[in-house]
Design a protein around this motif. Structure first.
Motif, mmCIF file in Angstrom:
data_model
loop_
_atom_site.group_PDB
_atom_site.id
_atom_site.type_symbol
_atom_site.label_atom_id
_atom_site.label_comp_id
_atom_site.label_asym_id
_atom_site.label_seq_id
_atom_site.Cartn_x
_atom_site.Cartn_y
_atom_site.Cartn_z
ATOM 1 N N SER A 50 -68.080 46.297 -3.646
ATOM 2 C CA SER A 50 -66.788 46.845 -4.041
ATOM 3 C C SER A 50 -66.932 48.110 -4.873
ATOM 4 O O SER A 50 -67.935 48.317 -5.554
ATOM 5 N N SER A 51 -65.871 48.885 -4.826
ATOM 6 C CA SER A 51 -65.627 49.926 -5.804
ATOM 7 C C SER A 51 -65.631 49.255 -7.181
ATOM 8 O O SER A 51 -65.298 48.072 -7.288
ATOM 9 N N PRO A 52 -65.942 49.989 -8.238
ATOM 10 C CA PRO A 52 -65.913 49.377 -9.570
ATOM 11 C C PRO A 52 -64.504 49.160 -10.111
ATOM 12 O O PRO A 52 -64.333 48.504 -11.147
ATOM 13 N N TYR A 53 -63.488 49.673 -9.439
ATOM 14 C CA TYR A 53 -62.121 49.552 -9.942
ATOM 15 C C TYR A 53 -61.639 48.117 -9.822
ATOM 16 O O TYR A 53 -61.794 47.464 -8.781
ATOM 17 N N LYS A 54 -61.027 47.609 -10.884
ATOM 18 C CA LYS A 54 -60.601 46.212 -10.976
ATOM 19 C C LYS A 54 -59.736 45.792 -9.794
ATOM 20 O O LYS A 54 -59.925 44.704 -9.243
ATOM 21 N N ARG A 55 -58.810 46.619 -9.361
ATOM 22 C CA ARG A 55 -57.914 46.233 -8.269
ATOM 23 C C ARG A 55 -58.670 46.018 -6.959
ATOM 24 O O ARG A 55 -58.297 45.168 -6.152
ATOM 25 N N ALA A 56 -59.750 46.771 -6.731
ATOM 26 C CA ALA A 56 -60.557 46.597 -5.516
ATOM 27 C C ALA A 56 -61.364 45.298 -5.597
ATOM 28 O O ALA A 56 -61.424 44.526 -4.638
ATOM 29 N N VAL A 57 -61.973 45.054 -6.754
ATOM 30 C CA VAL A 57 -62.747 43.817 -6.948
ATOM 31 C C VAL A 57 -61.820 42.610 -6.839
ATOM 32 O O VAL A 57 -62.121 41.641 -6.123
ATOM 33 N N ASP A 58 -60.690 42.646 -7.539
ATOM 34 C CA ASP A 58 -59.754 41.522 -7.534
ATOM 35 C C ASP A 58 -59.257 41.205 -6.126
ATOM 36 O O ASP A 58 -58.991 40.047 -5.798
ATOM 37 N N THR A 59 -59.127 42.215 -5.296
ATOM 38 C CA THR A 59 -58.615 42.023 -3.935
ATOM 39 C C THR A 59 -59.574 41.207 -3.073
ATOM 40 O O THR A 59 -59.137 40.425 -2.233
ATOM 41 N N ILE A 60 -60.874 41.343 -3.281
ATOM 42 C CA ILE A 60 -61.830 40.587 -2.456
ATOM 43 C C ILE A 60 -62.449 39.397 -3.178
ATOM 44 O O ILE A 60 -63.222 38.652 -2.582
ATOM 45 N N GLN A 61 -62.094 39.192 -4.444
ATOM 46 C CA GLN A 61 -62.723 38.118 -5.237
ATOM 47 C C GLN A 61 -62.512 36.735 -4.631
ATOM 48 O O GLN A 61 -63.452 35.948 -4.521
ATOM 49 N N LEU A 62 -61.297 36.399 -4.233
ATOM 50 C CA LEU A 62 -61.010 35.083 -3.669
ATOM 51 C C LEU A 62 -61.803 34.870 -2.376
ATOM 52 O O LEU A 62 -62.366 33.779 -2.151
ATOM 53 N N LEU A 63 -61.885 35.884 -1.544
ATOM 54 C CA LEU A 63 -62.666 35.797 -0.304
ATOM 55 C C LEU A 63 -64.146 35.577 -0.616
ATOM 56 O O LEU A 63 -64.799 34.727 -0.010
ATOM 57 N N ALA A 64 -64.683 36.319 -1.579
ATOM 58 C CA ALA A 64 -66.082 36.165 -1.978
ATOM 59 C C ALA A 64 -66.328 34.776 -2.569
ATOM 60 O O ALA A 64 -67.348 34.133 -2.269
ATOM 61 N N ASP A 65 -65.402 34.295 -3.389
ATOM 62 C CA ASP A 65 -65.531 32.956 -3.963
ATOM 63 C C ASP A 65 -65.540 31.894 -2.870
ATOM 64 O O ASP A 65 -66.328 30.947 -2.918
ATOM 65 N N THR A 66 -64.680 32.055 -1.874
ATOM 66 C CA THR A 66 -64.611 31.110 -0.759
ATOM 67 C C THR A 66 -65.925 31.097 0.019
ATOM 68 O O THR A 66 -66.379 30.041 0.466
ATOM 69 N N ALA A 67 -66.547 32.259 0.157
ATOM 70 C CA ALA A 67 -67.838 32.368 0.858
ATOM 71 C C ALA A 67 -69.019 32.019 -0.056
ATOM 72 O O ALA A 67 -70.160 32.029 0.393
ATOM 73 N N ASN A 68 -68.724 31.768 -1.327
ATOM 74 C CA ASN A 68 -69.755 31.464 -2.330
ATOM 75 C C ASN A 68 -70.791 32.597 -2.426
ATOM 76 O O ASN A 68 -71.994 32.346 -2.439
ATOM 77 N N ARG A 69 -70.285 33.815 -2.497
ATOM 78 C CA ARG A 69 -71.132 35.012 -2.570
ATOM 79 C C ARG A 69 -70.691 35.876 -3.746
ATOM 80 O O ARG A 69 -69.505 35.969 -4.055
ATOM 81 N N PRO A 70 -71.636 36.549 -4.386
ATOM 82 C CA PRO A 70 -71.275 37.485 -5.459
ATOM 83 C C PRO A 70 -70.760 38.806 -4.866
ATOM 84 O O PRO A 70 -70.995 39.107 -3.690
#
Length: 188
Positions: A50-70
């Motif tokens: 991700s871009s370092p901007y919070k809105r970009a990280v927050d947008t993919i966080q749930l998907l990454a959590d579901t995949a169990n990936r950082p």
């Protein structure tokens, strides 16, 4: 085996003057992250960047959590700074158009399209080399996403940027020699 990159443009966020990096998602934006997860959860994504901007990280966080990936942060995927001075809402779209149509033009304190594209494509090139044959999700922004797409296909520009939504998802497919072979929009 082909490499797949998902460009995931950030969900809706509230504009806060001077808080470009820190601003998060609106309630609608947060709800949209669930839709993103539902669209992509079965894609077996290997890498999240991700871009370092919070809105970009927050947008993919749930998907990454579901995949169990950082999520790995890449500074050079940050949004392009159009200018360090306020261009005003009445001039914003015209400034964006000029930046896309004159790729070397720089507004005061800003970054040209070519400069922003060059730094972001360097990241994409590394990802394609390191993760050949894998699936990669990238939390991104409309402007820099358009510039990255334009690197591979010159038809992407201002009109495409203007047509994108928050959020948005584009699936890019690269052959084993890292040549872009297709782009498909995955957002509703």
């Amino acid at each position: 085996m082909n490499t797949i990159i998902y460009f995931i443009r950030h969900a809706e966020s509230v504009f806060v003057e001077g808080a470009e990096r820190e601003r998060g998602l609106t309630e609608k934006g947060k709800r949209d992250t669930t839709i993103i997860r539902d669209i992509l959860k079965d894609e077996q994504i290997d890498e999240f960047v991700s871009s370092p901007y919070k809105r970009a990280v927050d947008t993919i966080q749930l998907l990454a959590d579901t995949a169990n990936r950082p999520i790995r942060i890449e500074e050079d995927l940050r949004e392009r700074q159009l200018s360090a001075v306020d261009l005003g809402k009445d001039r914003f779209f015209e400034a964006k158009r000029r930046a896309f149509e004159e790729p070397d033009y720089v507004f005061p304190g800003g970054e040209s399209s070519n400069e922003a594209q060059h730094r972001a494509i360097a990241v994409i090139s590394r990802l394609l080399q390191r993760h050949n044959g894998k699936k990669i999700a990238i939390g991104t922004h409309g402007d820099i996403m358009t510039l990255m797409l334009k690197h591979y296909d010159k038809t992407y520009g201002f009109d495409f940027w203007k047509s994108t939504t928050m959020p948005d998802i584009y699936r890019l497919e690269f052959d084993p020699s890292n040549r872009l072979t297709g782009v498909t929009r995955r957002w509703k």
